[in-house]
Enzyme design. Structure first.
Site: not given
Length: 170
Positions: A94, A97, A99
């Site tokens: 990716r 990312d 989170d």
């Protein structure tokens, strides 16, 4: 403002350092949100996902925000999309990312969001930078119990270079 909130950052496509730096700036620009501190950058072997993907660059930022958890999540997903994130393969490569790993004093169970992150205590690539900015005993204990997992400290994000991560690319 509430917080602090720990946000994990990771990338392994394109220019991962530029993606992390851009994400930090974008997070700091969110309404009623400010970045307090960023961890060092860590180089991490991929965990799960398809074989043969490049190593990841990971970091954590600690922020204060007045955004509700679901609103913060939506903003982080928007930042990912603007960075070219495409969700096709679980744990696949990716461009970015983001989170929500931990939110001081909160346990959140919503359909699209669980805090603390459900696999946080199993993932050195998330715990190392988190422990860098938040010296919680539980994180230190979890780190002590984990194997190496191919995580290597590269240093402060401001000083990190693409050559340090991918020496053959410089």
């Amino acid at each position: 403002m509430s917080g602090p909130v720990a946000i994990g950052l990771g990338a392994n496509l394109g220019d991962p350092l530029a993606a992390l730096r851009g994400a930090i700036d974008a997070i700091d620009a969110l309404p009623t949100t400010r970045v307090l501190i960023a961890s060092d950058v860590f180089l991490t072997a991929p965990v799960g996902g398809p074989a043969g993907q490049p190593d990841y660059v990971n970091a954590v930022v600690l922020v204060e925000t007045s955004l509700a958890p679901s609103a913060l999540l939506r903003e982080l997903q928007r930042i990912e999309l603007e960075a070219g994130r495409v969700r096709t393969v679980r744990d696949g490569p990716r461009t970015l990312d983001l989170d929500i790993l931990w939110w001081e004093g909160r346990v959140i169970h919503e359909p699209d969001l669980q805090v603390p992150h459900p696999r946080l205590m199993e993932r050195r690539f998330a715990l190392e930078p988190l422990h860098d900015v938040l010296r919680e005993a539980a994180f230190a204990d979890a780190l002590a119990a984990l194997p190496d997992q191919g995580v290597r400290r590269l240093g402060p994000i401001a000083d990190a270079t693409i050559e340090a991560i991918f020496p053959d690319e410089g």
